[in-house]
Design a protein around this motif. Structure first.
Motif, PDB file in Angstrom:
ATOM      1  N   TYR A 285       0.890   6.665  -6.688  1.00 56.09           N
ATOM      2  CA  TYR A 285      -0.423   7.827  -6.622  1.00 56.09           C
ATOM      3  C   TYR A 285      -0.384   8.857  -6.946  1.00 56.09           C
ATOM      4  O   TYR A 285      -0.739   9.640  -7.355  1.00 56.09           O
ATOM      5  CB  TYR A 285      -1.340   6.307  -5.972  1.00 56.09           C
ATOM      6  CG  TYR A 285      -2.913   7.433  -5.785  1.00 56.09           C
ATOM      7  CD1 TYR A 285      -3.924   7.231  -6.641  1.00 56.09           C
ATOM      8  CD2 TYR A 285      -3.055   8.096  -5.155  1.00 56.09           C
ATOM      9  CE1 TYR A 285      -5.101   7.878  -7.020  1.00 56.09           C
ATOM     10  CE2 TYR A 285      -4.005   8.918  -4.889  1.00 56.09           C
ATOM     11  CZ  TYR A 285      -5.445   8.660  -6.276  1.00 56.09           C
ATOM     12  OH  TYR A 285      -6.750   8.943  -5.957  1.00 56.09           O
ATOM     13  N   ASN A 286       0.782   9.358  -6.376  1.00 52.02           N
ATOM     14  CA  ASN A 286       1.015  10.409  -5.558  1.00 52.02           C
ATOM     15  C   ASN A 286       2.029  10.902  -6.626  1.00 52.02           C
ATOM     16  O   ASN A 286       2.947  12.346  -6.057  1.00 52.02           O
ATOM     17  CB  ASN A 286       0.897  10.898  -3.954  1.00 52.02           C
ATOM     18  CG  ASN A 286      -0.114  11.085  -2.821  1.00 52.02           C
ATOM     19  OD1 ASN A 286      -1.127  10.860  -3.295  1.00 52.02           O
ATOM     20  ND2 ASN A 286       0.315  10.137  -2.038  1.00 52.02           N
TER      21      ASN A 286
ATOM     22  N   CYS B  21     -10.129   1.081  -1.428  1.00 44.83           N
ATOM     23  CA  CYS B  21      -9.639  -0.516  -0.621  1.00 44.83           C
ATOM     24  C   CYS B  21     -10.185  -1.196  -0.246  1.00 44.83           C
ATOM     25  O   CYS B  21     -11.684  -1.655  -0.230  1.00 44.83           O
ATOM     26  CB  CYS B  21      -9.534   0.699   0.784  1.00 44.83           C
ATOM     27  SG  CYS B  21      -8.890  -1.065   2.034  1.00 44.83           S
TER      28      CYS B  21
ATOM     29  N   THR C 245       0.600  -1.356   0.001  1.00 50.07           N
ATOM     30  CA  THR C 245      -0.545  -0.238  -0.054  1.00 50.07           C
ATOM     31  C   THR C 245       0.702   1.047   0.306  1.00 50.07           C
ATOM     32  O   THR C 245       1.035   2.513  -1.192  1.00 50.07           O
ATOM     33  CB  THR C 245      -0.757   0.215   1.063  1.00 50.07           C
ATOM     34  OG1 THR C 245      -1.745  -1.019   1.254  1.00 50.07           O
ATOM     35  CG2 THR C 245      -1.893   1.166   1.477  1.00 50.07           C
TER      36      THR C 245
ATOM     37  N   ASP D 294      -7.014  -1.912  -3.790  1.00 48.04           N
ATOM     38  CA  ASP D 294      -5.207  -1.812  -3.010  1.00 48.04           C
ATOM     39  C   ASP D 294      -6.378  -2.782  -2.042  1.00 48.04           C
ATOM     40  O   ASP D 294      -6.904  -3.107  -1.229  1.00 48.04           O
ATOM     41  CB  ASP D 294      -5.732  -0.547  -1.832  1.00 48.04           C
ATOM     42  CG  ASP D 294      -4.609  -0.318  -0.948  1.00 48.04           C
ATOM     43  OD1 ASP D 294      -3.891  -1.686  -1.086  1.00 48.04           O
ATOM     44  OD2 ASP D 294      -4.614  -0.511   0.435  1.00 48.04           O
TER      45      ASP D 294
ATOM     46  N   GLU E 195      -1.792   6.318   7.935  1.00 51.89           N
ATOM     47  CA  GLU E 195      -2.544   6.967   6.686  1.00 51.89           C
ATOM     48  C   GLU E 195      -3.022   8.062   7.310  1.00 51.89           C
ATOM     49  O   GLU E 195      -4.787   8.189   7.644  1.00 51.89           O
ATOM     50  CB  GLU E 195      -3.310   6.709   5.955  1.00 51.89           C
ATOM     51  CG  GLU E 195      -2.850   5.527   5.090  1.00 51.89           C
ATOM     52  CD  GLU E 195      -3.280   4.179   3.734  1.00 51.89           C
ATOM     53  OE1 GLU E 195      -4.539   4.709   3.560  1.00 51.89           O
ATOM     54  OE2 GLU E 195      -3.366   2.503   4.177  1.00 51.89           O
TER      55      GLU E 195
ATOM     56  N   TRP F 180      -9.287   6.125  -5.926  1.00 53.51           N
ATOM     57  CA  TRP F 180      -8.295   5.019  -4.856  1.00 53.51           C
ATOM     58  C   TRP F 180      -9.759   3.641  -4.349  1.00 53.51           C
ATOM     59  O   TRP F 180     -10.819   4.946  -4.006  1.00 53.51           O
ATOM     60  CB  TRP F 180      -7.594   5.822  -4.177  1.00 53.51           C
ATOM     61  CG  TRP F 180      -7.074   4.689  -2.933  1.00 53.51           C
ATOM     62  CD1 TRP F 180      -8.018   3.909  -1.526  1.00 53.51           C
ATOM     63  CD2 TRP F 180      -5.791   4.357  -3.588  1.00 53.51           C
ATOM     64  NE1 TRP F 180      -6.515   2.942  -1.179  1.00 53.51           N
ATOM     65  CE2 TRP F 180      -5.316   3.655  -2.043  1.00 53.51           C
ATOM     66  CE3 TRP F 180      -4.904   5.038  -3.637  1.00 53.51           C
ATOM     67  CZ2 TRP F 180      -3.725   2.617  -1.835  1.00 53.51           C
ATOM     68  CZ3 TRP F 180      -3.148   4.189  -3.175  1.00 53.51           C
ATOM     69  CH2 TRP F 180      -3.210   3.302  -2.814  1.00 53.51           C
TER      70      TRP F 180
ATOM     71  N   GLN G  84       1.007   4.453  -2.735  1.00 56.70           N
ATOM     72  CA  GLN G  84       0.258   5.258  -2.455  1.00 56.70           C
ATOM     73  C   GLN G  84       1.438   6.593  -3.343  1.00 56.70           C
ATOM     74  O   GLN G  84       1.487   7.890  -3.393  1.00 56.70           O
ATOM     75  CB  GLN G  84       0.498   6.402  -0.933  1.00 56.70           C
ATOM     76  CG  GLN G  84      -0.750   4.927  -0.057  1.00 56.70           C
ATOM     77  CD  GLN G  84      -0.892   5.309   1.484  1.00 56.70           C
ATOM     78  OE1 GLN G  84       0.622   5.080   2.025  1.00 56.70           O
ATOM     79  NE2 GLN G  84      -2.017   5.072   1.543  1.00 56.70           N
TER      80      GLN G  84
ATOM     81  N   SER H 257     -14.372   8.145  -3.772  1.00 55.43           N
ATOM     82  CA  SER H 257     -12.628   8.714  -3.632  1.00 55.43           C
ATOM     83  C   SER H 257     -13.215   9.754  -4.795  1.00 55.43           C
ATOM     84  O   SER H 257     -11.604  10.545  -4.964  1.00 55.43           O
ATOM     85  CB  SER H 257     -11.888   7.239  -4.978  1.00 55.43           C
ATOM     86  OG  SER H 257     -10.751   8.271  -5.056  1.00 55.43           O
TER      87      SER H 257
ATOM     88  N   LYS I  67      -5.063  11.133   8.516  1.00 52.79           N
ATOM     89  CA  LYS I  67      -5.540  12.724   6.904  1.00 52.79           C
ATOM     90  C   LYS I  67      -5.983  13.529   8.280  1.00 52.79           C
ATOM     91  O   LYS I  67      -5.823  13.832   9.217  1.00 52.79           O
ATOM     92  CB  LYS I  67      -6.618  12.403   6.349  1.00 52.79           C
ATOM     93  CG  LYS I  67      -6.163  11.840   5.056  1.00 52.79           C
ATOM     94  CD  LYS I  67      -7.531  11.116   4.205  1.00 52.79           C
ATOM     95  CE  LYS I  67      -7.240  10.391   3.140  1.00 52.79           C
ATOM     96  NZ  LYS I  67      -8.254  10.155   2.240  1.00 52.79           N
TER      97      LYS I  67
END
Length: 1093
Positions: free
Chosen positions: A220-221, A236, A213, A286, A498, A234, A217, A253, A500
Motif C-alpha cells: 500500500y505504501n 478493515c 496485514t 483487510d 500500527e 483501506w 501495508q 479512508s 499513528k
C-alpha cells in the motif's frame, strides 16, 4: 474472570489505604483502627496472589478462590473510594468555612453541610466503620482458605519490568523476508492481465500472525503503487461483512475523517461512486473473516464506478473466501508461507535489539553449538510465523541468554506454533510475563471491537480514571506521560501495533492484532464485555462494558444491563449520530445513572442528549465523563461540581454549549478539560485558575461582560495553570479592548496579556490566539470583517500580542483576526517552532524575523490584507535577475528558511513578494500554494519542489522565476555545465503535481522547459482563458494525468473530444498530432481517432 490481575488490584487498594489512614477525618470517624487492620489483611492476601494467578490454570479450587476474592476486592475498592470522597467533600466544606466568605454563609446549607453536622457525622462514621469491618472480615475468611490451597507468598520480580527507554523509533514495526512476496503481488497489481476484468481482485491467504496485514501495508505504501493508482483506499473488514459499514470505512479512508452522511446504504453508495468515478483506485479489504456472496456483489457493483485497471487486495485466513471474492479475476489467491530459518533468526535479532535490552551480538557470549540450537528451537517454536517469532523474542528478552534461554526453549511451556491454538497459548504465556500494572491495561482493551483503531489519548484517560496507571518515581512524568510509556511498552511486546502519530507529535491511535484481541477477550471473561449483539454475556461480575451497536432503546438498555450493578465503565463507540440511532432524553439518562452508582468511566458520545440531568451528582465515583458531539446541550447542571473525583471532562463539539458550571473550582481533581469546537461558549467561569492540577484546557474563551454584575473569567485564570500541556486555544481576545475603557493606554494591553503567563507554560506545544470568537475550524472570513478599527486599536492588539509571549519550547503557533500591524520580535526566540499560521490579520511588519527559525517546516498565511513585502527593511531587485555568469560562478541564491517544507499564501491582495538585494532560494520547499495573490511577482526560487505546486487567481511570475533559472541553464553549452547538472539537477525536475486555476492569458513561455519536469504525474488546468493559444502539447506528452477544465486527457486519448466538442473536431486532431498517442475507441459508438486522420 480472575485473570484481571488481582495482584494489581491489591496494590491499588494498598496505595489508597496508605494516605487515607493518615487523614484526620479517619480519626474523627473512628475508622483509623479498622482501616489499619484492613491494610494488614490486604497485604497478606496480596502476597499470595502471584502464586494463585499462576496456579489457577491447573486448579479449579484456586480459580474459584480468585473469583470470590475479586468480588470482595472490588467491593473494598468501592468502599474506600466512598470514604475518600466524603473526606474530600468535608475538607472542601471546611476550607470554604475557614474562608468566611459571604457566599459560604449564604450557600453553605447544602447536602454536604447537612451530612457533616455532628449527629449525621456520628451516623455516617458508625455506618462506614461497620462496612469496613464487614469487608475486612470477609477478606480474613478468604485468606484463611489458604491453608487448604497451600499458596506460597511471592512478590513481583522487578526483573520482569522493561528496563530500557522506549522511543517511537525503537518499537518493533519490523518486516523481514517478504521481498519476493512484495515483488510478486506488485506485478499482479501493476502489470495486470489482458483477460482481467475492469476491476480485479488479488488475495493474500494465511493463518493468523503470518503477516498478511503487514505485507498489505508494505504494498500500500510502495512508491510505484502510489504513482500508479489515482486513489489508495483501506478498509478493515473484520468479522462483520456489512456493505454499508465497509463503504463507510472506505469513505473514511478516502476523506481522512468520519462519515457524516448517515449510514443508509444508498446515500453511502452514491457518495462512494461519486468519489471513485473514472479514477483508477487501489483498495485493500483487510482481514475478511466472513463472506456473503450477495453482499459482495452489491459492494462490487458500487466499486465498478472506478476506472479500468483498478485493483482490490484482500487479506483473509480463509482460502474459500479468497476464491469466491476473486471470482472472474485471472490470478489465484496468493498463499503466504512462513519465514525461513535464516529469516526467522533475523527477525528475532531485530526485535531483541530494537527494544534496547541487549545489543544482541548473540554469537559472542554463547558458543556456536548453543547458537545453532537456539536457532533450531526458535524455528520449531515459531514455525516461521512472524507473530510467533516476536512472541518468543519478547519472552526471552526477560531472561538471561547464558543460563535461561535454552532451558526455556526446551521446556514444554512454549508450544510449537503450527496452528492458531498453540500460538494463542504462547501469547497467553507472554501475557503472564507482563508486569501486573500492564495486565489490567491490556485487558481493558478487549472492550474495543476487533480491528478497531483505538484512540490512544482517550484510552489513557480511561486508564487513569480507573486507577490503572501507577505513580512514578520520576516526578517529571505526568500521568499522561506514564500512559504513553504503557502504550509503547505494550507495543514493544507486540500487544499493540500500527501506531499513528498525531498532529502534536504524540501517539494518536493504535490497533491490536486479531489474535491479540482474541487473547484479551479469552482472558477477560465477563469482567470486560463488549456488547456487539443481543447475545452478549452480562452478569453481576461484569464491571466494564462497551456498546458498539445500537441494539436497544435507552430504557431497554438499562434493563438489559441491570445485572451489572457494580458497573465501573460504560462507553459507546458510535462514530456519528446516525449510527447511534436514538436520542437519550433526560429521563432515560437519569434512569441509567441511578442504576449504576459505581461508574468511574462514562462515555456518551453521539447519543443525542439535550440535557445532562441534575442527578449526575449521584455518580460520586465518576472520574471520566465524555458527552462530546451532543449538539443540543446548552448548559451543564451546577450539580456536576459535586463530582469532586472527576478528572476528565470531555465536551468537544457540543456546539450549543454556552457556559461551563459556575462553581467549577469545586472540581478539585479536574485534570483534563476538553471543549474544542464549543463555539457557542461565551466565557470561562471564575475560579478555573484554582484548578492547579489542570494539564489540558483545549479552548479558553475570554468573556465580554467581565465588569458586569456577573463576573466571568479573564486571562488571569491562566496564570497559575503552569501544568498546561499539548494544546491551548484562546479565543475572543478582541473583546478586551471593548471591555476595558477605550481611553486606557495600549501599554495596559501588554500587562493584560502577560498576566496569562504563557511564557511560564513549559509543556505547551501548540498555541492558537484568535481575536474573534471563532465559529469554525478553518478560519475563513470575509476580507475585512472584524479587522476594522482605529490606529489605537491596532496598537492595542500589537501590545496584547507582545504580552502573550509563549515559552520557546512551543512547536506550533497560530494567530487569527489580529489588527496589529507589527509582528512581535519575540517570534525569533521560538527556535523549536515547526508550524506558523496567520489567518486574517493586518500585520505588515516584522515578518523578516521568521526566516531565521531553524526548524520551521510549515508557514501558512491567509488573508493578510495589508502585507506588501515579507521583508520590508531592505531594498532589492526582482528575483528573476539571475544571470548565466552568476550560475557558472556558483553565486546563485542565498538559502533562507532552511527547513521550510510547505508554504501557503492565500488571499493576500497587496502582497508583492520578498524584498532583498540578493536572489533568495527555498532550499527544502516541497509544497507551494499561492492562491488569489494577484500582485505577487517577486518570489524566491523553489527548485527542489517535489510534491505539489498550486497557483490560483494570480500570476505565473512565481513559476517563471524558477523556470527562468532553467532557461538560463539551457543557454549554457552542455560541455560548460554538464558537471553542474549532476549535482544541481534541473529546477522542478522532482515535482509530482502542478495545478493552475483562474489565470488569464498565460504567457507562451510558461511551458518552455516543461519536458525537463520528468517526474510530473499530474497537471490540472482550469478556467485559464487563452490557454489553447499557449499550450505546446509536445512538452506535456510524458505526463500520465492531465485535466483541463475538469475534462480528462489520458494516454488512451478517449476524453480529448470532450474539451472542444465534435463541432471543433479539427482542433482535436491538431492536439492529437502533438501528443503523438495511439487513440482507441472510447467504448461507445465512436471511431478510433487514428482512422480519421
Amino acid at each position: 474472570m480472575a485473570s484481571i490481575s488481582l495482584f494489581s488490584v491489591g496494590k491499588t487498594i494498598l496505595e489508597k489505604l496508605g494516605p487515607l489512614v493518615q487523614q484526620e477525618a479517619m480519626l474523627l470517624w473512628n475508622l483509623r483502627a479498622e482501616l489499619e487492620k484492613l491494610v494488614g489483611t490486604v497485604s497478606a492476601i496480596q502476597a499470595l496472589l502471584l502464586d494463585a494467578e499462576e496456579q489457577q490454570e491447573h486448579s479449579h479450587q484456586v480459580k474459584d478462590w480468585l473469583e470470590k476474592l475479586q468480588v470482595l476486592l472490588l467491593d473494598a475498592e468501592d468502599l474506600l473510594d466512598d470514604v475518600a470522597t466524603e473526606a474530600l467533600r468535608e475538607e472542601a466544606a471546611a476550607s470554604r468555612d475557614r474562608d468566611g466568605s459571604s457566599w459560604c454563609k449564604i450557600q453553605c446549607w447544602t447536602p454536604v453541610c447537612f451530612l457533616f453536622s455532628i449527629p449525621n457525622r456520628l451516623i455516617y462514621s458508625l455506618k462506614m466503620a461497620h462496612k469496613v469491618k464487614s469487608v475486612r472480615e470477609q477478606l480474613d475468611a478468604i485468606h484463611a482458605d489458604n491453608t487448604k490451597l497451600q499458596l506460597s507468598p511471592r512478590f513481583e520480580e522487578t526483573g520482569k519490568l522493561m528496563k530500557h527507554t522506549i522511543t517511537i523509533s525503537s518499537l518493533p514495526n519490523i518486516v523481514v523476508g517478504r521481498e519476493d512476496e512484495v515483488k510478486h503481488i506488485k506485478q499482479l497489481l501493476l502489470l495486470g492481465n489482458n483477460h482481467s476484468p475492469k476491476i480485479s481482485v488479488v488475495s493474500i491467504v494465511g493463518i493468523g500472525g503470518m503477516g498478511k496485514t503487514a505485507l498489505a501495508q508494505l504494498i500500500y505504501n510502495d512508491r510505484q503503487v502510489k504513482e500508479h493508482f489515482k486513489l489508495r483506499l483501506w478498509a478493515c473488514v473484520s468479522e462483520l461483512f456489512e456493505v454499508n459499514v465497509i463503504i463507510q470505512k472506505i469513505l473514511e479512508s478516502a476523506t481522512g475523517g468520519e462519515g457524516r452522511q448517515g449510514s443508509q446504504l444508498n446515500a453511502l453508495a452514491n457518495r462512494l461512486e461519486g468519489y471513485i468515478s473514472e479514477k483508477r483506485f487501489f483498495l485493500v479489504l483487510d482481514d475478511v473473516w466472513n463472506f456473503d456472496s450477495e453482499k459482495w456483489d452489491v459492494l462490487r457493483s458500487v466499486l465498478n464506478s472506478g476506472a479500468n485497471g483498478s485493483k482490490i487486495l484482500v487479506t483473509t485466513r480463509f482460502e474459500n473466501f479468497a476464491k469466491m471474492m476473486s471470482r472472474g479475476s485471472p490470478d489465484p489467491p496468493y498463499a503466504l508461507s512462513g519465514l525461513s530459518s535464516p529469516q526467522s533468526w533475523s527477525l528475532f535479532r531485530q526485535v531483541m535489539s530494537g527494544g534496547g535490552n541487549y545489543q544482541l551480538a548473540v554469537e559472542e557470549p554463547l558458543n556456536i553449538t548453543s547458537v545453532e540450537e537456539i536457532k533450531e528451537q526458535i524455528m520449531k517454536k515459531s514455525a516461521g510465523v512472524p507473530l510467533a517469532v516476536k512472541t518468543v523474542a519478547n519472552l526471552l528478552c526477560l531472561k538471561d541468554p547464558q543460563t535461561e534461554w535454552l532451558p526455556f526453549l526446551r521446556s514444554n511451556e512454549l508450544l510449537d506454533a503450527k496452528h492458531n491454538t498453540s500460538l494463542l497459548h504462547n501469547l497467553k504465556l507472554s501475557y503472564q510475563y507482563l508486569p501486573s500494572h500492564l495486565k489490567r491495561c491490556f485487558l481493558f482493551c478487549s472492550l474495543y471491537p476487533k480491528g478497531y483503531r483505538i484512540p490512544v489519548p482517550v484510552l489513557i484517560f480511561q486508564w487513569v480514571a480507573l486507577g490503572l496507571i501507577e505513580s512514578s518515581e520520576d516526578s517529571r512524568l505526568g500521568l499522561y506521560d506514564l500512559g504513553v510509556q504503557y502504550v509503547m511498552d505494550l507495543t514493544w511486546r507486540s500487544f499493540f501495533q500500527e501506531l499513528k502519530i498525531g498532529w502534536s507529535s504524540g501517539i494518536s491511535s493504535c490497533r491490536m492484532h486479531d489474535l491479540i484481541h482474541d487473547l484479551a477477550v479469552s482472558l477477560s471473561g465477563s469482567t470486560y464485555t463488549e456488547i456487539d449483539d443481543s447475545t452478549a454475556r452480562i452478569s453481576k461480575t461484569t464491571y466494564h462494558m462497551s456498546l458498539s451497536h445500537d441494539l436497544w432503546s435507552p430504557a431497554e438498555l438499562a434493563v438489559h444491563l441491570g445485572k451489572a450493578k457494580q458497573l465501573q465503565t460504560f462507553f459507546t463507540l458510535f462514530k456519528n449520530w446516525y449510527q447511534s440511532g436514538t436520542n437519550w432524553d433526560d429521563s432515560a439518562f437519569r434512569s441509567f445513572i441511578s442504576r449504576f452508582p459505581s461508574l468511574r468511566v462514562l462515555h456518551f458520545k453521539y447519543t443525542g442528549m439535550e440535557t445532562l440531568p441534575h442527578h449526575i451528582q449521584g455518580l460520586k465515583h465518576l472520574r471520566y465523563l465524555n458527552i462530546s458531539s451532543n449538539d443540543n446541550i446548552v448548559r451543564l447542571p451546577d450539580s456536576i461540581t459535586m463530582l469532586q473525583n472527576l478528572q476528565v471532562l470531555h465536551l468537544d463539539y457540543c456546539k450549543s454549549l454556552q457556559e461551563l458550571p459556575r462553581d467549577i473550582n469545586k472540581l478539585v481533581n479536574l485534570w483534563i478539560l476538553k471543549c474544542t469546537g464549543c463555539f457557542a461558549l461565551t466565557h470561562m467561569p471564575v475560579g478555573l485558575g484554582e484548578l492547579t492540577r489542570l494539564e489540558r484546557v483545549s479552548f479558553f474563551v475570554v468573556g465580554q461582560d467581565r465588569l458586569a454584575s456577573r463576573p466571568t473569567g479573564g486571562l488571569d485564570e491562566l496564570y497559575k495553570l503552569d501544568k498546561l500541556r499539548i494544546h491551548l486555544r484562546i479565543a475572543n481576545l478582541g473583546v478586551l479592548r471593548s471591555t476595558i475603557a477605550t481611553s486606557w493606554p495600549p501599554s495596559l494591553a501588554f500587562e493584560i496579556g502577560a498576566v496569562a503567563n504563557l511564557k511560564g507554560k513549559i509543556h505547551l506545544q501548540t498555541l492558537f490566539l484568535r481575536w474573534d470568537l471563532g465559529t469554525n475550524e478553518w478560519n475563513e472570513s470575509p476580507w475585512e470583517e472584524g479587522l476594522r478599527g482605529s490606529e489605537e486599536d491596532a496598537e492595542w492588539d500589537e501590545s496584547l500580542l507582545e504580552g502573550l509571549q509563549p515559552h520557546p519550547v512551543l512547536k506550533s503557533f497560530q494567530v487569527a483576526h489580529c489588527r496589529g500591524g507589527r509582528f512581535p520580535s519575540w517570534i525569533s526566540s521560538l527556535t523549536n517552532l515547526v508550524t506558523l499560521s496567520l489567518y486574517w490579520c493586518k500585520v505588515r511588519h516584522g515578518l523578516h524575523h521568521l526566516q531565521g527559525l531553524p526548524i520551521l517546516r510549515r508557514l501558512i498565511m491567509v488573508g493578510l490584507i495589508e502585507l506588501e513585502y515579507m521583508d520590508e527593511d531592505e531594498d532589492g531587485d526582482s528575483c528573476r535577475l539571475l544571470t548565466e555568469e552568476a550560475i557558472q560562478n556558483k553565486k546563485a541564491c542565498k538559502p533562507f528558511f532552511p527547513s521550510l517544507k510547505k508554504l501557503k499564501l492565500r488571499q493576500c491582495p497587496k502582497l508583492k513578494g520578498w524584498r532583498r538585494r540578493e536572489l533568495l532560494l527555498f532550499p527544502e520547499l516541497s509544497k507551494l500554494f499561492i492562491e488569489h495573490c494577484p500582485l505577487l511577482t517577486l518570489m524566491p526560487v523553489f527548485p527542489k519542489l517535489t510534491k505539489k505546486l498550486k497557483l490560483i487567481g494570480g500570476s505565473l511570475e512565481p513559476l517563471l522565476c524558477t523556470m527562468n533559472w532553467l532557461s538560463s541553464l539551457g543557454h549554457i553549452s552542455s560541455s560548460s555545465f554538464s558537471s553542474e547538472v549532476g549535482s544541481m539537477q534541473y529546477p522542478l525536475s522532482k515535482l509530482k503535481k502542478l495545478v493552475i486555476f483562474c489565470i488569464d492569458d498565460p504567457p507562451r513561455e510558461w511551458l518552455q522547459g516543461m519536458q525537463h519536469l520528468t517526474s510530473l504525474q499530474e497537471i490540472k488546468i482550469n478556467e485559464c482563458s487563452g490557454l489553447e493559444e499557449t499550450l505546446e502539447w509536445h512538452n506535456l506528452s510524458h505526463v500520465p494525468n492531465i485535466t483541463i477544465d475538469k475534462h480528462n486527457i489520458n494516454r488512451d486519448g478517449q476524453f480529448l473530444w470532450d474539451i472542444y466538442g465534435w463541432d471543433n473536431f479539427h482542433q482535436i486532431l491538431k492536439v492529437w498530432k502533438h501528443l503523438s498517442f495511439n487513440a482507441t475507441s472510447c467504448g461507445c459508438s465512436c471511431f478510433s481517432l487514428y482512422q480519421l486522420t
